[in-house]
Design an enzyme around this catalytic site. Structure first.
Site, PDB file in Angstrom:
ATOM      1  N   GLY A  13       0.880  -1.013   0.130  1.00  0.00           N
ATOM      2  CA  GLY A  13       0.176  -0.114   0.136  1.00  0.00           C
ATOM      3  C   GLY A  13       0.790   1.314   0.001  1.00  0.00           C
ATOM      4  O   GLY A  13       0.626   2.340   0.684  1.00  0.00           O
ATOM      5  N   SER A  15       1.478   3.428  -2.500  1.00  0.00           N
ATOM      6  CA  SER A  15       1.171   4.495  -3.393  1.00  0.00           C
ATOM      7  C   SER A  15       0.902   5.854  -2.712  1.00  0.00           C
ATOM      8  O   SER A  15       0.753   6.811  -3.551  1.00  0.00           O
ATOM      9  CB  SER A  15       0.454   4.028  -4.378  1.00  0.00           C
ATOM     10  N   ARG A  16       0.276   5.781  -1.777  1.00  0.00           N
ATOM     11  CA  ARG A  16      -0.365   6.852  -1.145  1.00  0.00           C
ATOM     12  C   ARG A  16      -0.418   6.877   0.668  1.00  0.00           C
ATOM     13  O   ARG A  16      -0.204   6.053   1.105  1.00  0.00           O
ATOM     14  CB  ARG A  16      -1.874   7.089  -1.421  1.00  0.00           C
ATOM     15  N   ASP A  64      -2.558  -7.548  -4.894  1.00  0.00           N
ATOM     16  CA  ASP A  64      -3.425  -7.374  -4.059  1.00  0.00           C
ATOM     17  C   ASP A  64      -3.231  -8.181  -2.757  1.00  0.00           C
ATOM     18  O   ASP A  64      -3.459  -9.588  -3.105  1.00  0.00           O
ATOM     19  CB  ASP A  64      -4.817  -7.661  -4.794  1.00  0.00           C
ATOM     20  N   SER A 144      -3.400  -0.025  14.748  1.00  0.00           N
ATOM     21  CA  SER A 144      -4.276   1.354  15.120  1.00  0.00           C
ATOM     22  C   SER A 144      -4.599   1.246  16.390  1.00  0.00           C
ATOM     23  O   SER A 144      -4.799   0.257  17.038  1.00  0.00           O
ATOM     24  CB  SER A 144      -5.346   1.207  14.102  1.00  0.00           C
ATOM     25  N   TYR A 157     -12.635  -3.431  11.450  1.00  0.00           N
ATOM     26  CA  TYR A 157     -11.185  -2.444  11.308  1.00  0.00           C
ATOM     27  C   TYR A 157     -10.556  -2.937  12.647  1.00  0.00           C
ATOM     28  O   TYR A 157      -9.416  -3.322  12.859  1.00  0.00           O
ATOM     29  CB  TYR A 157     -11.596  -1.274  11.042  1.00  0.00           C
ATOM     30  N   LYS A 161      -7.044  -4.898  13.453  1.00  0.00           N
ATOM     31  CA  LYS A 161      -5.753  -4.334  13.820  1.00  0.00           C
ATOM     32  C   LYS A 161      -5.634  -4.952  15.436  1.00  0.00           C
ATOM     33  O   LYS A 161      -4.268  -4.949  15.722  1.00  0.00           O
ATOM     34  CB  LYS A 161      -6.114  -2.703  14.001  1.00  0.00           C
ATOM     35  N   ILE A 190      -4.724  10.467  12.309  1.00  0.00           N
ATOM     36  CA  ILE A 190      -3.707  11.018  11.331  1.00  0.00           C
ATOM     37  C   ILE A 190      -4.507  11.449  10.036  1.00  0.00           C
ATOM     38  O   ILE A 190      -5.167  10.713   9.719  1.00  0.00           O
ATOM     39  CB  ILE A 190      -2.629   9.792  11.067  1.00  0.00           C
TER      40      ILE A 190
END
Length: 251
Positions: A13, A15-16, A64, A144, A157, A161, A190
């Protein structure tokens, strides 16, 4: 200043958002970088160009991580074929599919668990063999604050995490004898693409609950990743570092 010269880092991940910030921080400290991305080839190419601009080697590899063992092994194989080795793995790829517990459907649950927990497991499995052979390595998992304290509307989520923390500690125990460390970073609020979509009221409530009283930046998280990747962290493993403004303490 931490020196990563001669190391190769693979950032899923990358790329951003957090992944991009970590990739660039590694490059600035001397590392070569493999940018893994799922679908945005243009964004990945931009990160590669930025890494090259600071004088480091870089490449992008599509894949992926939620697709399981074969997909993750292909990502690792492409990275090693391209840059010769992988010394640092950052399991950063992640998604959200928020919903209340009683409204969450199977697809929302499965998508988040597959990407945020199963993906890191298979990536760790894939990278473990070459790291074991080299008798060195750094694995950094992106957990997280939600995985440490829970969060309404994020059962999938938070569960993923939290599971990632367990995976981190188990990986650290199993691989320590070969000089491989595994640690987790647990960011709080963030400023990223993921948090940009939060309702203003939610952002305000989270900011108010954060003792430092403001939203963190991706560079705050990237700094922690650089530390864990460095020789200065050689005696640190199985740890969870909260980069969260103090929203989680003592857990």
């Amino acid at each position: 200043m931490f020196d990563l010269t001669g190391r190769v880092a693979l950032v899923t991940g990358g790329s951003r958002g957090l992944g991009r910030a970590i990739a660039l921080a590694f490059a600035r400290q001397g590392a070569d970088v493999v940018v893994n991305y799922r679908g945005n080839a243009e964004a990945a190419a931009e990160v590669v160009a930025e890494v090259l601009a600071v004088g480091r080697r870089a490449m992008a590899t599509q894949g992926d991580t939620s697709q399981g063992r074969e997909a993750c092994e292909a990502i690792v194989r492409a990275a090693i074929d391209g840059l010769g080795t992988v010394d640092i793995l950052v399991n950063n790829a992640g998604i959200t599919r928020d919903n209340l517990l009683m409204r969450m459907d199977t697809d929302e649950w499965d998508a988040v668990i597959s990407t945020n927990l199963s993906g890191p497991f298979w990536m760790t499995r894939a990278i473990a063999r070459p790291m074991l052979k080299a008798r060195r390595g750094r694995i950094i998992n992106m957990s997280s604050a939600a995985g440490r304290m829970g969060n309404a509307g994020q059962a999938n989520y938070a569960a993923a995490k939290a599971g990632l923390i367990g995976l981190t500690k188990t990986t650290a125990r199993e691989l320590a004898s070969r000089g491989i460390t595994c640690n987790a970073i647990a960011p709080g609020l963030i400023e990223t693409d993921l948090t940009a979509d939060l309702p203003a009221a939610a952002t305000e409530a989270l900011t108010a609950a954060t003792p430092l009283g403001y939203v963190g930046s991706v560079d705050d998280v990237a700094a922690a990743a650089v530390y864990f990747a460095s020789d200065e962290a050689r005696y640190v493993t199985g740890q969870v570092l909260g980069v969260d403004g103090g929203i989680v303490m003592g857990s």
